[in-house]
Scaffold this motif. Structure first.
Motif, mmCIF file in Angstrom:
data_model
loop_
_atom_site.group_PDB
_atom_site.id
_atom_site.type_symbol
_atom_site.label_atom_id
_atom_site.label_comp_id
_atom_site.label_asym_id
_atom_site.label_seq_id
_atom_site.Cartn_x
_atom_site.Cartn_y
_atom_site.Cartn_z
ATOM 1 N N LEU A 1 0.854 -1.297 -0.132
ATOM 2 C CA LEU A 1 0.192 0.207 -0.086
ATOM 3 C C LEU A 1 0.978 1.365 0.067
ATOM 4 C CD1 LEU A 1 -2.748 -0.900 2.321
ATOM 5 C CD2 LEU A 1 -3.222 -0.672 0.095
ATOM 6 N N ARG A 2 2.177 1.268 0.797
ATOM 7 C CA ARG A 2 2.750 2.399 0.945
ATOM 8 C C ARG A 2 3.428 2.509 -0.559
ATOM 9 N NH1 ARG A 2 3.783 0.790 6.089
ATOM 10 N NH2 ARG A 2 5.315 -0.651 5.467
ATOM 11 N N ASN A 3 3.976 1.622 -1.104
ATOM 12 C CA ASN A 3 4.537 1.646 -2.578
ATOM 13 C C ASN A 3 3.482 2.332 -3.466
ATOM 14 O OD1 ASN A 3 6.962 0.776 -1.506
ATOM 15 N ND2 ASN A 3 6.742 -1.440 -2.143
ATOM 16 N N ALA A 4 2.283 1.555 -3.499
ATOM 17 C CA ALA A 4 1.245 2.209 -4.349
ATOM 18 C C ALA A 4 0.884 3.717 -4.108
ATOM 19 C CB ALA A 4 0.073 1.152 -4.259
ATOM 20 N N LYS A 5 1.037 3.926 -2.877
ATOM 21 C CA LYS A 5 0.518 5.375 -2.681
ATOM 22 C C LYS A 5 1.735 6.493 -3.160
ATOM 23 C CE LYS A 5 -2.233 4.738 1.510
ATOM 24 N NZ LYS A 5 -2.087 5.157 3.111
ATOM 25 N N GLU A 6 3.229 5.850 -2.960
ATOM 26 C CA GLU A 6 4.125 6.802 -3.545
ATOM 27 C C GLU A 6 4.131 6.776 -4.737
ATOM 28 O OE1 GLU A 6 7.387 8.868 -3.846
ATOM 29 O OE2 GLU A 6 6.173 8.390 -1.916
ATOM 30 N N GLU A 7 3.740 5.731 -5.496
ATOM 31 C CA GLU A 7 3.838 6.013 -7.336
ATOM 32 C C GLU A 7 2.449 6.675 -7.611
ATOM 33 O OE1 GLU A 7 3.217 2.646 -11.049
ATOM 34 O OE2 GLU A 7 4.277 1.966 -9.184
ATOM 35 N N ILE A 8 1.364 6.438 -7.095
ATOM 36 C CA ILE A 8 0.305 7.224 -7.464
ATOM 37 C C ILE A 8 0.371 8.831 -7.102
ATOM 38 C CG2 ILE A 8 -2.263 7.744 -6.948
ATOM 39 C CD1 ILE A 8 -2.362 4.868 -6.192
ATOM 40 N N THR A 9 1.172 9.157 -6.130
ATOM 41 C CA THR A 9 1.509 10.671 -5.871
ATOM 42 C C THR A 9 2.314 11.259 -6.829
ATOM 43 O OG1 THR A 9 1.615 10.123 -3.307
ATOM 44 C CG2 THR A 9 2.849 12.002 -4.138
ATOM 45 N N HIS A 10 2.802 10.521 -7.668
ATOM 46 C CA HIS A 10 3.733 11.232 -8.753
ATOM 47 C C HIS A 10 2.989 11.170 -10.211
ATOM 48 C CE1 HIS A 10 7.023 11.756 -6.126
ATOM 49 N NE2 HIS A 10 6.832 10.502 -5.775
ATOM 50 N N HIS A 11 1.856 10.547 -10.215
ATOM 51 C CA HIS A 11 1.007 10.734 -11.283
ATOM 52 C C HIS A 11 0.237 11.929 -11.616
ATOM 53 C CE1 HIS A 11 -1.599 8.926 -14.682
ATOM 54 N NE2 HIS A 11 -0.822 7.831 -14.714
ATOM 55 N N PRO A 12 0.416 12.560 -12.777
ATOM 56 C CA PRO A 12 -0.279 13.674 -12.779
ATOM 57 C C PRO A 12 -1.762 13.884 -12.875
ATOM 58 C CG PRO A 12 0.841 13.251 -14.917
ATOM 59 C CD PRO A 12 1.281 12.146 -13.788
ATOM 60 N N LYS A 13 -2.349 12.772 -13.254
ATOM 61 C CA LYS A 13 -3.817 12.633 -13.553
ATOM 62 C C LYS A 13 -4.529 12.180 -12.697
ATOM 63 C CE LYS A 13 -3.498 12.284 -18.828
ATOM 64 N NZ LYS A 13 -3.582 11.557 -19.939
ATOM 65 N N GLY B 1 -10.130 3.851 4.895
ATOM 66 C CA GLY B 1 -9.868 2.837 5.789
ATOM 67 C C GLY B 1 -8.291 2.612 5.634
ATOM 68 N N LYS B 2 -7.881 2.032 6.823
ATOM 69 C CA LYS B 2 -6.423 1.515 7.023
ATOM 70 C C LYS B 2 -5.559 0.959 5.792
ATOM 71 C CE LYS B 2 -3.148 -0.436 10.249
ATOM 72 N NZ LYS B 2 -2.933 -1.295 11.574
ATOM 73 N N HIS B 3 -6.585 0.093 5.257
ATOM 74 C CA HIS B 3 -5.947 -1.060 4.181
ATOM 75 C C HIS B 3 -6.783 -0.696 2.884
ATOM 76 C CE1 HIS B 3 -4.573 -3.794 7.404
ATOM 77 N NE2 HIS B 3 -5.686 -3.488 8.177
ATOM 78 N N ILE B 4 -6.833 0.600 2.603
ATOM 79 C CA ILE B 4 -7.665 0.737 1.357
ATOM 80 C C ILE B 4 -7.003 2.037 0.645
ATOM 81 C CG2 ILE B 4 -9.899 1.609 0.371
ATOM 82 C CD1 ILE B 4 -11.449 0.167 2.579
ATOM 83 N N ILE B 5 -6.927 1.906 -0.315
ATOM 84 C CA ILE B 5 -6.452 3.470 -1.390
ATOM 85 C C ILE B 5 -7.605 3.552 -2.298
ATOM 86 C CG2 ILE B 5 -4.629 4.377 -2.855
ATOM 87 C CD1 ILE B 5 -2.528 2.432 -2.106
ATOM 88 N N GLU B 6 -8.111 4.771 -2.428
ATOM 89 C CA GLU B 6 -8.924 4.984 -3.419
ATOM 90 C C GLU B 6 -8.315 5.904 -4.148
ATOM 91 O OE1 GLU B 6 -12.589 6.610 -1.576
ATOM 92 O OE2 GLU B 6 -12.205 5.676 0.075
ATOM 93 N N ILE B 7 -8.304 5.531 -5.570
ATOM 94 C CA ILE B 7 -7.430 6.178 -6.872
ATOM 95 C C ILE B 7 -8.677 6.861 -7.768
ATOM 96 C CG2 ILE B 7 -6.098 6.139 -8.618
ATOM 97 C CD1 ILE B 7 -4.992 3.492 -7.444
ATOM 98 N N LEU B 8 -8.622 8.152 -7.689
ATOM 99 C CA LEU B 8 -9.578 9.000 -8.309
ATOM 100 C C LEU B 8 -8.826 10.071 -9.392
ATOM 101 C CD1 LEU B 8 -11.039 10.329 -5.081
ATOM 102 C CD2 LEU B 8 -12.169 8.825 -6.508
ATOM 103 N N PRO B 9 -9.624 10.357 -10.390
ATOM 104 C CA PRO B 9 -8.897 11.610 -11.273
ATOM 105 C C PRO B 9 -8.407 12.610 -10.466
ATOM 106 C CG PRO B 9 -11.027 10.656 -12.051
ATOM 107 C CD PRO B 9 -10.946 10.174 -10.921
ATOM 108 N N ALA B 10 -7.499 13.115 -11.057
ATOM 109 C CA ALA B 10 -6.954 14.438 -10.154
ATOM 110 C C ALA B 10 -7.989 15.596 -10.224
ATOM 111 C CB ALA B 10 -5.848 15.004 -11.082
ATOM 112 N N GLY B 11 -8.112 16.355 -9.085
ATOM 113 C CA GLY B 11 -9.303 17.491 -8.988
ATOM 114 C C GLY B 11 -10.564 16.766 -8.390
ATOM 115 N N SER B 12 -10.542 15.673 -8.474
ATOM 116 C CA SER B 12 -12.194 15.133 -8.000
ATOM 117 C C SER B 12 -12.152 14.771 -6.541
ATOM 118 C CB SER B 12 -12.423 13.972 -8.855
ATOM 119 O OG SER B 12 -11.532 12.650 -8.558
ATOM 120 N N GLY B 13 -13.533 14.409 -6.054
ATOM 121 C CA GLY B 13 -13.510 13.983 -4.728
ATOM 122 C C GLY B 13 -14.915 14.418 -4.014
ATOM 123 N N LYS B 14 -14.970 14.330 -2.807
ATOM 124 C CA LYS B 14 -15.959 14.701 -2.067
ATOM 125 C C LYS B 14 -16.112 16.263 -1.921
ATOM 126 C CE LYS B 14 -16.825 10.709 0.988
ATOM 127 N NZ LYS B 14 -16.784 10.041 2.288
#
Length: 132
Positions: free
Chosen positions: A25-37, A44-57
């Motif tokens: 999960l830490r590795n995935a978060k790190e990789e996603i952090t650098h993705h511009p889109k 939750g502790k064991h969950i990553i939600e990946i969304l288009p940049a600029g979206s969300g609640k």
């Protein structure tokens, strides 16, 4: 192959990644952090939600408020997880559930009961009783 999803033509609104392997999960978060889109959050502790940049609640709440002419001070947002931070930024009244993460409680204007204690209903009833 997740790269095929990212590079494909299909419109993806959200990917939910779940693992008990915290290093993955830490590795995935790190990789996603650098993705511009992409942006990321978690419900939750064991969950990553990946969304288009600029979206969300928060963006959704802001757009709805704009559409209906609702001022920030009249917006109430209730949450318990990191995926609620952007929503809290868009709301004038930020209600953390009793079981919320500490960081969200610190940003709240009110802390209600936990989800096991019907915290949302408790807060709404309290709000209605006070005639606000």
């Amino acid at each position: 192959d997740i790269q095929a999803i990212f590079n494909g033509d299909e419109h993806v609104y959200k990917l939910l990644c779940f693992s008990f392997d915290m290093e993955k999960l830490r590795n995935a978060k790190e990789e996603i952090t650098h993705h511009p889109k992409l942006s990321q959050t978690s419900s939750g502790k064991h969950i990553i939600e990946i969304l288009p940049a600029g979206s969300g609640k928060g963006r959704a709440l802001t757009e709805l408020a704009s559409l209906y002419g609702i001022e920030k001070q009249d917006i109430y947002a209730i949450g318990d997880s990191p995926n609620d931070f952007s929503m809290f930024e868009a709301a004038g009244n930020r209600i953390a559930m009793g079981n919320a993460i500490d960081e969200l409680k610190e940003k709240s204007t009110y802390i209600t009961k936990s989800n096991d204690e019907n915290g949302v209903a408790y807060f709404i009833n309290r709000l209605l009783d006070n005639g606000q």
